[in-house]
Design an enzyme around this catalytic site. Structure first.
Site, PDB file in Angstrom:
ATOM      1  N   GLU A 396     -34.121 -10.769 -19.865  1.00  0.00           N
ATOM      2  CA  GLU A 396     -33.651 -12.090 -19.456  1.00  0.00           C
ATOM      3  C   GLU A 396     -33.448 -12.123 -17.954  1.00  0.00           C
ATOM      4  OE1 GLU A 396     -30.223 -15.095 -18.863  1.00  0.00           O
ATOM      5  OE2 GLU A 396     -30.450 -13.026 -18.259  1.00  0.00           O
ATOM      6  N   GLU A 397     -32.928 -11.001 -17.416  1.00  0.00           N
ATOM      7  CA  GLU A 397     -32.517 -10.992 -16.005  1.00  0.00           C
ATOM      8  C   GLU A 397     -33.674 -11.214 -15.040  1.00  0.00           C
ATOM      9  OE1 GLU A 397     -29.668 -11.321 -15.183  1.00  0.00           O
ATOM     10  OE2 GLU A 397     -28.265 -10.224 -16.458  1.00  0.00           O
ATOM     11  N   HIS A 522     -23.809  -8.800 -11.502  1.00  0.00           N
ATOM     12  CA  HIS A 522     -25.062  -8.137 -11.115  1.00  0.00           C
ATOM     13  C   HIS A 522     -24.886  -6.934 -10.175  1.00  0.00           C
ATOM     14  CE1 HIS A 522     -28.034 -11.622 -12.237  1.00  0.00           C
ATOM     15  NE2 HIS A 522     -27.231 -11.287 -13.221  1.00  0.00           N
TER      16      HIS A 522
END
Ligand code: NAG
Ligand code: NAG
Ligand code: NAG
Ligand code: NAG
Ligand code: NAG
Length: 717
Positions: A396-397, A522
């Protein structure tokens, strides 16, 4: 993870009723737990009673210790998508589902991912001295080798040596302010801070258009943690080499040099920077004074006084590699007994930039706990009416935008996007709803986003789940009491896996989470330790998310009539139209829109009446199965009406004309994305063309709403 949207599309959902006294609530929960011990589930019972028992049993089986242990196991190592350690999490989730005896499978895709090889940065000052920056975060040394160095995925490789200019948030208005002082960034490296409504990919894109040759991006939140924020700068939906179709092994794939692929990558290199390193550069800049309008918002502890260009130069090197890599979506399926071909899908991504305790494995741990609790229900005899699918997405990232409120880029999560693309027809015909959780817990406070026909379901379910903070209260009571957040957001962003389901496939969707932001986003510090110290020490918020998420699915899977309320959608569309009217010239007509919403309203009222009648027949023991099925199909398919085959102009992957990202991050609309685009592009056109373009987009939305109304009515014209 999913940032809250701006308030223009949100809607107040609470009536100012008094919460019930705590004692009452306490007794209610005690009674629920008590009942749970004495009921086993019997599918032959009246459907209403069965759902009540399932709910009771589901709620009584919650556990903070199981969730915490799953999270601990998932976050032992950093597990970036496509790397070996990420396979541990694939196996963990797969064997977890298997052990519960759930039907389990893995779907692999091959997508283009991007990894750093080398990065370096040095600053050279006028007095002849220089600094070689440490570009890594300071973490425990043995671990640090396993964590990917801070980088921007899909940045091109490059080495540049040039003067630095500070560009504030890197928005158009910021360059305008620099222009007023006579600063030209052409040929310079721009240094920007993150925030201000524009996301990472947007900052790079704007810098590129101004002639900058590289971008450095820092977050002020990193001042305390020392963290550096990784993220993607890609433009496009899903895998850049398989735009609009699934990246399966042996399937068609664009070449890296194809124009369509190249358009998705930025042309200038960029790197994230720690606050500390950024501040060394900022403190050494000469040239023009900081524009007055920036002064108030710059972190007061920052040393920035002047914006440059230079005299400080930086020697910037980034070398990365892009490679086609296998990613893994893991599924557990609980077959429905009465309507096996109707799907309720719960989804969460599993991949993380580093340890991913908050983002996203707080959600994964909740998903696994729901699986445990569903398996328990199954042991007691429960079988859902419709099929429930638990999806654990990968990568997804790499396709996701940062946690700013911006909707600027056109990016989407990869694992879920490829799967939706591959299964588009079956999902379009059979998916009832998609329920997303990304970062389940970032901090305090409950947040929800939904397509409007699901608002009432979200509210009802939060009335059944205990609040994690307020003893004796429900999530709903606490949520409703907090005036500033008493809203359900709309899902126009592309910041999590709901985007392909809603914006490409037109599936009614929900997204829920606790907490708005978290400072270690993150970075290498998004670890189990951080989460237990700051976000959810006792895992009670996780329990609340799992409770709401799991119950939403139980209602959608087990209620004989789908809990969809299109009158709420009508009200929301009316409010959207009101907000739009305030932005339009007088000779643009909203009549097509107003009329189509009227049609939807009359269809919704008709359905409301039919539901009442069907329920009566059902309670009298009448044979209504086929009638239920026909009505449910209309409820399910109405949302698909908002899709348009042509999609948004220039961004055809986005098919939904009510919710989707406008291409301009400064757009005042975060609904009707086609109209939003026509409004913001129009300044470059002649007055007449501009109005024609806006009017055309209004007609398109009106026709979409008519399609939804007609699907809801269920009759041919
Ligand atoms: C900035 O400088 C470049 C190169 O010298 C020039 O082409 C460009 O027009 C300048 N931009 C502005 C806004 O003056
Ligand atoms: C040179 O300038 C930099 C930036 O202003 C400063 O940090 C550094 O201490 C200076 N070094 C010497 C030797 O003066
Ligand atoms: C810039 O850095 C690169 C890589 O570290 C190095 O090879 C190069 O010589 C440096 N250039 C200058 C002008 O300092
Ligand atoms: C679960 O909650 C209980 C009761 O609040 C608490 O004592 C316990 O420490 C929690 N367990 C975990 C793993 O956080
Ligand atoms: C809208 O009104 C403006 C000014 O009143 C006029 O110049 C323009 O031609 C009108 N546009 C349309 C499409 O009627």
């Amino acid at each position: 993870m999913s940032p809250p949207l701006t308030t223009t599309t949100t809607t107040s959902i609470f009536s100012p009723s008094k919460p019930p006294p705590p004692l009452y609530t306490f007794l209610f929960f005690t009674a629920l737990c008590f009942l749970a011990f004495f009921y086993t589930l019997n599918p032959s019972q009246n459907p209403k009673t069965t759902l009540f028992h399932t709910t009771t049993l589901f709620l009584s089986s919650s556990s903070n210790s199981t969730i915490s242990s799953y999270l601990h196991s998932l976050t032992l190592h950093s597990h970036l998508a496509g790397t070996n350690p990420s396979l541990d999490t694939v196996n963990y989730v797969f064997s977890f589902f298997k052990k519960l005896k759930l039907e389990t499978h893995i779907r692999e895709y091959q997508v283009l991912l991007s990894y750093p090889v080398k990065s370096s940065l040095s600053a050279h000052f006028t007095n002849g001295s220089f600094v070689n920056f440490n570009m890594n975060e300071f973490v425990d040394f043995s671990e640090s080798e396993k964590i990917v160095a801070p980088y921007h995925a899909y940045s091109p490789s490059g080495t540049v040596h040039a003067k630095v200019v500070f560009v504030n948030y890197g928005r158009e208005v910021d360059y305008n302010a620099l222009g007023v002082s006579g600063v030209n960034v052409s040929g310079c490296v721009v240094l920007a801070r993150k925030g201000g409504g524009v996301n990472r990919g947007g900052v790079v894109k704007i810098a590129e258009s101004k002639g900058a040759i590289a971008v450095l991006l820092y977050t002020e939140e990193g001042r305390v943690s020392g963290g550096v924020e990784r993220g993607t700068v890609m433009r496009g939906a899903g895998d850049p080499l398989t735009p609009g179709w699934a990246g399966v092994e042996g399937g068609e794939r664009l070449g890296l040099e194809d124009r369509e692929a190249l358009e998705r990558f930025p042309k200038i290199p960029s790197l994230p920077l720690s606050f500390g390193n950024a501040d060394v550069i900022l403190g050494s800049l000469g040239g023009h004074a900081l524009p007055p309008e920036w002064r108030n918002s710059v972190d007061t502890r920052s040393r920035v006084l002047r914006v440059g260009p230079g005299p400080t130069t930086v020697n910037f090197t980034y070398q990365g590699e892009k490679k086609v890599t296998t990613i893994h979506n893991v599924f557990a399926v609980i077959k429905g007994v009465e309507e096996p071909d109707r799907y309720v899908i719960l989804g969460n991504h599993r991949d993380a930039w580093t340890y991913g305790a908050v983002d996203p494995n707080s959600g994964t741990a909740a998903l696994l706990d729901i699986a445990r609790r569903y398996a328990l229900l199954m042991q007691k005899g429960w079988k859902p009416r419709r099929t429930i699918i638990l999806g654990s997405w990968d990568a997804e990232e790499f396709g996701m935008v940062g946690n700013t409120p911006s909707l600027f880029s056109h990016l989407c999560a990869m694992g879920s996007t490829e799967w939706v693309e591959q299964n588009l027809v079956n999902l379009g015909a059979k998916a009832v709803a998609y329920l997303n959780v990304d970062c389940a817990v970032q901090g305090p406070g409950f947040f929800a986003g939904a397509t409007p026909q699901l608002d009432n379901l979200v509210i009802d379910v939060t009335k059944k789940v205990k609040d994690p903070e307020a003893e004796g209260a429900t999530v709903y009571e606490k949520w409703a009491a907090k005036n500033q957040v008493n809203t359900i957001q709309r899902l126009s962003g592309v910041d999590s896996d709901f985007a392909p389901f809603l914006q490409h496939a037109g599936i009614p969707s929900i997204d829920i989470y606790y907490g708005r932001d978290f400072p270690v986003y993150h970075t290498a510090f998004d670890s189990y330790e951080w989460l237990t110290k700051h976000a959810d020490p006792l895992f009670h918020r996780h329990v609340a998310v799992a409770g709401i998420w799991g119950l939403l699915a139980l209602h959608l899977a087990d209620e004989s009539i789908l809990p969809f309320d299109y009158l709420t959608y009508v009200q929301q569309l009316q409010r959207h139209t009101g907000s739009l009217s305030r932005l339009l010239d007088r000779n643009i007509s909203l009549h097509p829109l107003v009329n189509s919403i009227q049609e939807l309203a009359s269809a919704a009222k008709e359905v409301e009446y039919e539901i009442k009648q069907l329920r009566e027949q059902e309670s009298r023991g009448g044979h209504v199965d086929l009638k239920l099925r026909v009505l449910n199909d209309r409820l399910m398919l109405a949302e698909r009406g908002f899709l348009d085959v042509e999609g948004l102009q220039g961004r055809q992957w986005f098919k939904h004309l009510i919710y989707g990202p406008p291409s301009d991050y400064e757009s005042k609309l975060d609904f009707f994305p086609g109209i939003a685009d026509a409004l913001s592009q129009s300044t470059s056109k002649s007055q007449q063309n501009r109005q024609a373009a806006i009017q055309h987009e209004i007609w398109r939305v009106a026709r979409a709403i008519e399609r939804a109304a007609s699907a809801l009515k269920g009759n041919l014209t």
